[in-house]
Design a protein around this motif. Structure first.
Motif, PDB file in Angstrom:
ATOM      1  N   LYS A   1     -46.021  27.177  18.215  1.00 49.86           N
ATOM      2  CA  LYS A   1     -46.606  28.148  19.143  1.00 49.86           C
ATOM      3  C   LYS A   1     -47.226  27.426  20.344  1.00 49.86           C
ATOM      4  N   TYR A   2     -48.014  26.378  20.061  1.00 53.20           N
ATOM      5  CA  TYR A   2     -48.656  25.625  21.138  1.00 53.20           C
ATOM      6  C   TYR A   2     -47.624  24.901  22.006  1.00 53.20           C
ATOM      7  N   LYS A   3     -46.599  24.350  21.351  1.00 56.29           N
ATOM      8  CA  LYS A   3     -45.545  23.654  22.098  1.00 56.29           C
ATOM      9  C   LYS A   3     -44.865  24.604  23.078  1.00 56.29           C
ATOM     10  N   LYS A   4     -44.581  25.811  22.647  1.00 57.79           N
ATOM     11  CA  LYS A   4     -43.944  26.809  23.509  1.00 57.79           C
ATOM     12  C   LYS A   4     -44.823  27.095  24.730  1.00 57.79           C
ATOM     13  N   GLU A   5     -46.131  27.238  24.507  1.00 60.61           N
ATOM     14  CA  GLU A   5     -47.051  27.519  25.602  1.00 60.61           C
ATOM     15  C   GLU A   5     -47.115  26.346  26.585  1.00 60.61           C
ATOM     16  N   ILE A   6     -47.139  25.132  26.047  1.00 63.49           N
ATOM     17  CA  ILE A   6     -47.183  23.950  26.911  1.00 63.49           C
ATOM     18  C   ILE A   6     -45.936  23.863  27.778  1.00 63.49           C
ATOM     19  N   LEU A   7     -44.781  24.076  27.164  1.00 60.24           N
ATOM     20  CA  LEU A   7     -43.534  23.984  27.930  1.00 60.24           C
ATOM     21  C   LEU A   7     -43.420  25.096  28.969  1.00 60.24           C
ATOM     22  N   GLU A   8     -43.999  26.247  28.680  1.00 52.14           N
ATOM     23  CA  GLU A   8     -44.008  27.329  29.667  1.00 52.14           C
ATOM     24  C   GLU A   8     -44.847  26.969  30.887  1.00 52.14           C
ATOM     25  N   ASN A   9     -45.849  26.101  30.687  1.00 50.37           N
ATOM     26  CA  ASN A   9     -46.726  25.686  31.784  1.00 50.37           C
ATOM     27  C   ASN A   9     -46.459  24.242  32.211  1.00 50.37           C
ATOM     28  N   TYR A  10     -45.312  23.714  31.782  1.00 52.12           N
ATOM     29  CA  TYR A  10     -45.020  22.291  31.971  1.00 52.12           C
ATOM     30  C   TYR A  10     -45.105  21.862  33.427  1.00 52.12           C
ATOM     31  N   SER A  11     -44.474  22.585  34.329  1.00 50.47           N
ATOM     32  CA  SER A  11     -44.433  22.186  35.737  1.00 50.47           C
ATOM     33  C   SER A  11     -45.830  22.077  36.322  1.00 50.47           C
TER      34      SER A  11
ATOM     35  N   LYS B   1     -47.955  12.754  27.378  1.00 48.68           N
ATOM     36  CA  LYS B   1     -47.827  13.571  26.172  1.00 48.68           C
ATOM     37  C   LYS B   1     -46.973  14.808  26.439  1.00 48.68           C
ATOM     38  N   TYR B   2     -47.213  15.464  27.580  1.00 48.81           N
ATOM     39  CA  TYR B   2     -46.412  16.651  27.914  1.00 48.81           C
ATOM     40  C   TYR B   2     -44.933  16.275  28.083  1.00 48.81           C
ATOM     41  N   LEU B   3     -44.717  15.125  28.730  1.00 56.99           N
ATOM     42  CA  LEU B   3     -43.351  14.651  28.940  1.00 56.99           C
ATOM     43  C   LEU B   3     -42.655  14.392  27.608  1.00 56.99           C
ATOM     44  N   LEU B   4     -43.344  13.716  26.694  1.00 59.66           N
ATOM     45  CA  LEU B   4     -42.783  13.430  25.379  1.00 59.66           C
ATOM     46  C   LEU B   4     -42.507  14.713  24.606  1.00 59.66           C
ATOM     47  N   MET B   5     -43.400  15.690  24.764  1.00 64.84           N
ATOM     48  CA  MET B   5     -43.185  16.957  24.073  1.00 64.84           C
ATOM     49  C   MET B   5     -41.944  17.656  24.619  1.00 64.84           C
ATOM     50  N   ARG B   6     -41.750  17.614  25.914  1.00 71.28           N
ATOM     51  CA  ARG B   6     -40.584  18.272  26.514  1.00 71.28           C
ATOM     52  C   ARG B   6     -39.280  17.672  25.991  1.00 71.28           C
ATOM     53  N   TYR B   7     -39.276  16.367  25.792  1.00 72.62           N
ATOM     54  CA  TYR B   7     -38.045  15.696  25.358  1.00 72.62           C
ATOM     55  C   TYR B   7     -38.034  15.409  23.849  1.00 72.62           C
ATOM     56  N   GLN B   8     -38.814  16.211  23.100  1.00 73.49           N
ATOM     57  CA  GLN B   8     -38.785  16.197  21.632  1.00 73.49           C
ATOM     58  C   GLN B   8     -39.250  14.869  21.027  1.00 73.49           C
ATOM     59  N   LEU B   9     -40.020  14.089  21.775  1.00 76.70           N
ATOM     60  CA  LEU B   9     -40.452  12.775  21.307  1.00 76.70           C
ATOM     61  C   LEU B   9     -41.925  12.746  20.865  1.00 76.70           C
TER      62      LEU B   9
ATOM     63  N   PRO C   1     -43.508  14.234  18.306  1.00 77.72           N
ATOM     64  CA  PRO C   1     -43.709  13.927  16.874  1.00 77.72           C
ATOM     65  C   PRO C   1     -43.522  12.444  16.558  1.00 77.72           C
ATOM     66  N   LEU C   2     -42.587  11.783  17.254  1.00 79.05           N
ATOM     67  CA  LEU C   2     -42.374  10.352  17.034  1.00 79.05           C
ATOM     68  C   LEU C   2     -43.599   9.556  17.466  1.00 79.05           C
ATOM     69  N   LEU C   3     -44.195   9.942  18.597  1.00 76.69           N
ATOM     70  CA  LEU C   3     -45.426   9.286  19.056  1.00 76.69           C
ATOM     71  C   LEU C   3     -46.514   9.399  18.002  1.00 76.69           C
ATOM     72  N   VAL C   4     -46.685  10.604  17.468  1.00 78.93           N
ATOM     73  CA  VAL C   4     -47.727  10.819  16.459  1.00 78.93           C
ATOM     74  C   VAL C   4     -47.440   9.993  15.211  1.00 78.93           C
ATOM     75  N   LYS C   5     -46.175   9.950  14.810  1.00 80.14           N
ATOM     76  CA  LYS C   5     -45.802   9.185  13.613  1.00 80.14           C
ATOM     77  C   LYS C   5     -46.092   7.705  13.790  1.00 80.14           C
ATOM     78  N   ILE C   6     -45.718   7.159  14.960  1.00 78.59           N
ATOM     79  CA  ILE C   6     -45.903   5.718  15.213  1.00 78.59           C
ATOM     80  C   ILE C   6     -47.388   5.372  15.354  1.00 78.59           C
ATOM     81  N   LYS C   7     -48.107   6.225  16.069  1.00 79.23           N
ATOM     82  CA  LYS C   7     -49.496   5.899  16.401  1.00 79.23           C
ATOM     83  C   LYS C   7     -50.461   6.162  15.253  1.00 79.23           C
TER      84      LYS C   7
END
Length: 320
Positions: free
Chosen positions: A277-287, A302-310, A312-318
């Motif tokens: 739900k939050y991801k959808k809202e962020i991408l709607e306001n991405y620009s 973070k917004y950029l990584l979320m847009r390109y599906q990355l 979760p990988l950041l969270v996993k690594i960090k």
């Protein structure tokens, strides 16, 4: 300076290790015309007995005993009982500089305002030898709009404590029961009613950082109240301060993206539902978020990584 009565409200719950320090710091205030209201919110430790002992010793201390209902309900009970011209709140694991009441009252009198606030110092010890750390400071008088801008710059400034209020500001307002971050829902409304706020840079409130607290506890889903609070700020700025709307929106989504980290770490179905739900809202306001002058570079990443599906990988690594 006329010594008008100040009602000091202290909600009390499970803080027997710190309660004496808190109450003693009020007793030694240089401003002597105060009434201390201790609200025992069904505390399971020795706090009720400690409160009663102080009330037996000091005529200007009153104790309310109630079933546990939370911080907001405890503060509201104190407000309902308050009879002073002014009102202030001190959390029971914190304490105050001996000059706090007198300096805040001076700020109100000299600047003809109905709300004054001071700065704070984080305390990492159970000792109470920090009084001498209060130093000279400057007082700035802000409009309610400037006050809202200050909150968007420093969310901690929305806390109820460290402030002195004309009690008339609470004529129709109370803290929202059942919410954490309860101060965030009320402070903008109080600023708006006050119209002018005196901000003293002196650090006269000592903010305890030892032990358990809501803000220092591990993530739980009640913390999503923070999103409700920043959403309220966004809606409120749209209604009251239109030119702060973009800043409030960026502030809101910084809160959202940071909570997304915790939602992914939770690794359960409910957390993933809220994350999507939050991801959808962020991408709607991405620009807007990427291009806003109020967005910091690390949040843009973070917004950029979320847009390109990355993301979760950041969270996993960090955080793994």
């Amino acid at each position: 300076m006329a010594e008008e009565l100040i009602s000091v409200i202290v909600p009390v719950y499970n803080v027997e290790k710190y309660l004496n320090r808190c109450i003693d710091s009020i007793i030694i205030q240089k401003y002597k015309r105060y009434a201390l209201i201790l609200v025992d919110d069904g505390s399971p430790d020795n706090c009720p007995e400690i409160c009663d002992e102080y009330a037996r010793k000091y005529e200007n201390i009153t104790v309310i005993h109630q079933e546990n209902a939370g911080l907001s309900a405890a503060r509201n009970a104190g407000i309902d009982l308050a009879t002073g011209k002014y009102i202030t709140f001190i959390d029971s694991d914190d304490y105050a500089h001996p000059d706090m009441l007198s300096e805040l009252k001076r700020s109100i009198d000299e600047n003809s305002v109905s709300l004054a606030m001071c700065s704070y110092l984080k305390i990492y010890t159970t000792n109470s030898n920090q009084e001498l750390l209060c130093c000279d400071g400057e007082i700035e008088v802000l409009s309610d709009k400037q006050g809202m801008d200050m909150l968007l710059n420093d969310q901690t400034a929305s806390v109820a404590w460290g402030k002195l209020y004309d009690i008339s500001l609470f004529e129709t307002l109370r803290f929202p029961v059942g919410k954490i971050c309860e101060d965030m829902f009320l402070t903008p409304l109080l600023f708006n009613l006050a119209k002018r706020i005196a901000v003293d840079s002196k650090k006269m409130y000592f903010y305890n950082q030892v032990g358990e607290s809501i803000t220092r506890s591990k993530f739980n889903y009640k913390m999503l109240d923070m999103v409700d609070a920043t959403q309220f700020w966004l809606k409120y700025t749209e209604e009251q301060y239109e030119d702060l709307k973009e800043k409030a929106l960026v502030h809101h989504y910084v809160t959202v993206i940071n909570l997304c980290v915790n939602l992914l770490k939770a690794r359960d179905a409910y957390g993933m539902m809220i994350y999507k739900k939050y991801k959808k809202e962020i991408l709607e306001n991405y620009s807007l978020l990427i291009n806003s002058k109020y967005s910091r570079m690390n949040d843009k990443i973070k917004y950029l990584l979320m847009r390109y599906q990355l993301f979760p990988l950041l969270v996993k690594i960090k955080y793994s």
